[in-house]
Design a protein around this motif. Structure first.
Motif, PDB file in Angstrom:
ATOM      1  N   SER A   1      -5.452  -1.169  -6.960  1.00 38.38           N
ATOM      2  CA  SER A   1      -5.976   0.038  -7.612  1.00 38.38           C
ATOM      3  C   SER A   1      -5.090   1.225  -7.267  1.00 38.38           C
ATOM      4  O   SER A   1      -4.306   1.193  -6.317  1.00 38.38           O
ATOM      5  N   LEU A   2      -5.226   2.275  -8.061  1.00 41.92           N
ATOM      6  CA  LEU A   2      -4.473   3.514  -7.876  1.00 41.92           C
ATOM      7  C   LEU A   2      -5.419   4.628  -7.463  1.00 41.92           C
ATOM      8  O   LEU A   2      -6.496   4.777  -8.054  1.00 41.92           O
ATOM      9  N   LEU A   3      -5.019   5.406  -6.482  1.00 46.86           N
ATOM     10  CA  LEU A   3      -5.786   6.592  -6.091  1.00 46.86           C
ATOM     11  C   LEU A   3      -5.036   7.821  -6.582  1.00 46.86           C
ATOM     12  O   LEU A   3      -3.861   8.015  -6.240  1.00 46.86           O
ATOM     13  N   MET A   4      -5.713   8.623  -7.417  1.00 47.65           N
ATOM     14  CA  MET A   4      -5.043   9.767  -8.037  1.00 47.65           C
ATOM     15  C   MET A   4      -5.921  11.004  -7.985  1.00 47.65           C
ATOM     16  O   MET A   4      -7.150  10.915  -8.003  1.00 47.65           O
ATOM     17  N   LEU A   5      -5.265  12.158  -7.924  1.00 47.95           N
ATOM     18  CA  LEU A   5      -5.944  13.442  -8.087  1.00 47.95           C
ATOM     19  C   LEU A   5      -5.487  14.024  -9.420  1.00 47.95           C
ATOM     20  O   LEU A   5      -4.294  14.212  -9.642  1.00 47.95           O
TER      21      LEU A   5
ATOM     22  N   CYS B   1     -10.881  13.363  -8.097  1.00 43.20           N
ATOM     23  CA  CYS B   1     -10.336  12.261  -7.309  1.00 43.20           C
ATOM     24  C   CYS B   1     -10.771  10.944  -7.953  1.00 43.20           C
ATOM     25  O   CYS B   1     -11.968  10.661  -8.047  1.00 43.20           O
ATOM     26  N   LEU B   2      -9.798  10.145  -8.421  1.00 43.78           N
ATOM     27  CA  LEU B   2     -10.111   8.921  -9.148  1.00 43.78           C
ATOM     28  C   LEU B   2      -9.498   7.702  -8.462  1.00 43.78           C
ATOM     29  O   LEU B   2      -8.326   7.733  -8.066  1.00 43.78           O
ATOM     30  N   GLU B   3     -10.276   6.658  -8.313  1.00 46.05           N
ATOM     31  CA  GLU B   3      -9.742   5.374  -7.880  1.00 46.05           C
ATOM     32  C   GLU B   3      -9.795   4.448  -9.079  1.00 46.05           C
ATOM     33  O   GLU B   3     -10.874   4.099  -9.570  1.00 46.05           O
TER      34      GLU B   3
ATOM     35  N   ASN C   1       0.847  -1.203   0.000  1.00 47.48           N
ATOM     36  CA  ASN C   1       0.000   0.000   0.000  1.00 47.48           C
ATOM     37  C   ASN C   1       0.882   1.253   0.000  1.00 47.48           C
ATOM     38  O   ASN C   1       0.883   2.030   0.954  1.00 47.48           O
TER      39      ASN C   1
ATOM     40  N   ARG D   1       2.603  10.487  -3.085  1.00 47.76           N
ATOM     41  CA  ARG D   1       2.349  11.928  -2.918  1.00 47.76           C
ATOM     42  C   ARG D   1       3.267  12.775  -3.809  1.00 47.76           C
ATOM     43  O   ARG D   1       3.877  13.741  -3.377  1.00 47.76           O
TER      44      ARG D   1
ATOM     45  N   GLN E   1       2.460   4.961  -0.612  1.00 46.32           N
ATOM     46  CA  GLN E   1       1.986   6.334  -0.782  1.00 46.32           C
ATOM     47  C   GLN E   1       3.135   7.149  -1.371  1.00 46.32           C
ATOM     48  O   GLN E   1       4.193   7.244  -0.772  1.00 46.32           O
TER      49      GLN E   1
END
Length: 204
Positions: free
Chosen positions: A67-71, A56-58, A4, A8, A6
């Motif tokens: 999955s990827l969490l992106m802004l 904000c996209l998952e 997981n 940033r 991060q």
């Protein structure tokens, strides 16, 4: 050593409406310096995103777990452009006068982040290294200034390519260095390095 992670990290890309509309993303893992493995890919359709807001996209990875969490924010590009020699911004006397007034001494402190304006004409390269077995190269040129990066089209099978393109950049830091790098396009493989020149803005 994380399932997981991060990061940033923020990246800026210049997106022009005549280019492809998909943002391709790959996630890789490294065992050591030599071994790398692709963990998954995903795509973002830029044209489907609302403008001038942070989205904000998952994004689930295709055919792989995770999955990827992106802004992602799509905003109008200011100051950065690519054009042909015949329509370069400083070639128009009225536009040149507007730019001169914008950066005159009396306006020096109006916007501290807007330091100046750089126009680069990339005309041609001469006697490049032959990177292909045919004794030719497929060269293109990349210009980088601060966090801005733009590139020319590729001229195929040519050691003396002519690009005749004009690049404009907003200057945010007078101590930045303009880096101009020539690469050989190599299909799906990473491009081959053909040469580079660095030009400090303070030397211009």
């Amino acid at each position: 050593k994380s399932a997981n992670p991060q990061w940033r990290e923020q990246f800026d890309f210049h997106y022009f409406s005549d280019r492809k509309d998909m943002l391709d993303i790959e996630v890789w893992r490294k065992d050591n310096k030599k071994h790398e493995e692709l963990l998954g890919t995903c795509q973002v359709d830029i044209t489907a995103l609302p403008m001038k807001q942070t989205n904000c996209l998952e994004l689930p990875l295709e055919k792989r777990p995770g999955s990827l969490l992106m802004l992602i924010a799509v905003a109008p590009c200011t100051g950065v452009s690519i054009s042909d020699l015949c329509v370069c911004p400083l070639g128009d006397p009225s536009e040149r006068q507007q730019i001169s007034q914008r950066y005159c001494i009396k306006n020096s402190f109006r916007d501290m982040k807007d330091v100046g304006f750089l126009q680069v004409k990339v005309l041609k390269a001469v006697d490049l290294l032959a990177a292909d077995f045919s004794g030719k190269s497929d060269p293109f040129c990349v210009l980088e200034l601060g966090n801005d990066s733009l590139q020319t089209h590729t001229v195929y099978k040519n050691l003396n390519p002519e690009w005749n393109k004009v690049f404009t950049f907003p200057i945010k830091d007078i101590h930045d260095v303009l880096e101009v790098t020539v690469f050989d396009e190599d299909g799906d493989k990473p491009p081959d390095f053909l040469g580079k020149v660095a030009i400090p803005l303070l030397s211009v």
